[in-house]
Design a protein around this motif. Structure first.
Motif: not given
Length: 237
Positions: A135-142
């Motif tokens: 995931t990215d730093e915002c918690g979104r799937m990366f």
């Protein structure tokens, strides 16, 4: 981020990003590369909307080299009659991802099957399993890991084909809703799966032995199973 794969009459692919296609298995590529020649895997980067890596075994399954294959070719290869089903599966998985804490994304595996057209022009049935691996730093799937395995063709898709699997509990989370099991019945089935006997379960849950037996009978009835082993097979991966 939600993948729209179009429909039989409109096979277009819209949306700000393709949805996630991931795998339940280890991210250790050497382990997966050594698996059956009837499978392949790839990593999908959600941010740039591209496949970053495709295993060479795709050649044995679809007839494409890794260099020839890309995201657009994948989606255009899905059988037109399976597009609506894939959309429904992705929508259900999207609803889950939309309501869980980002760290929980790593817990779940999405699994279902559909037909893909090979380079030779014939269709084969693929079981797709995927999971979040970054995931990215915002918690979104990366980044997502996807595994495709060729399976036997079928005339009618199993009612248990689509699975959202909790890898920690090793069971499908849509199992309880499918059979309308109560929260307590799911708890008891989980404990049975862990090897506990009815008397032990009654002590763990602080209920009577008779209550546990009643729940066991209800589980068999609701799942239309002749034994708890059969019920567990329907429940487990």
């Amino acid at each position: 981020m939600f993948l729209y794969m179009g429909s039989k009459n409109n096979p277009s692919f819209l949306g700000s990003a393709w949805n996630l296609w991931l795998n339940r298995r280890s991210s250790n590529s050497s382990q997966i590369e050594s698996r059956s020649k009837e499978s392949y895997y790839f990593i999908y980067n959600c941010e740039i909307n591209e496949l970053e890596y495709i295993s060479s075994s795709i050649l044995d399954v679809l007839g494409y080299t890794a260099e020839e294959f890309d995201l657009n070719k994948l989606f255009l290869s899905i059988h037109p009659d399976d597009l609506d089903y894939c959309n429904k599966c992705e929508y259900s998985s999207f609803q889950l991802r939309d309501r869980v804490f980002y760290k929980e994304l790593f817990t779940y595996l999405i699994s279902y099957s559909f037909r893909l057209r090979t380079k030779a022009g014939n269709y084969i049935t693929i079981k797709q399993q995927y999971q979040t691996i970054e995931t990215d730093e915002c918690g979104r799937m990366f980044k997502n890991f996807v595994h495709h395995e060729k399976i036997d063709d079928y005339e009618t898709r199993s009612e248990f084909d689509f699975q959202i699997i909790d890898k920690i509990k090793n069971r499908s989370i849509n199992f309880s809703s499918k059979f309308k099991l109560t929260k307590r019945e799911v708890e008891i089935l989980d404990l049975i799966n862990e090897g506990y006997q009815s008397k032990e379960i009654s002590e763990i849950l602080n209920v009577s032995y008779h209550t546990v037996r009643t729940h066991r009978k209800n589980i068999l009835s609701k799942t239309e199973s002749s034994s708890l082993i059969e019920a567990l097979k329907k429940n487990n991966v």
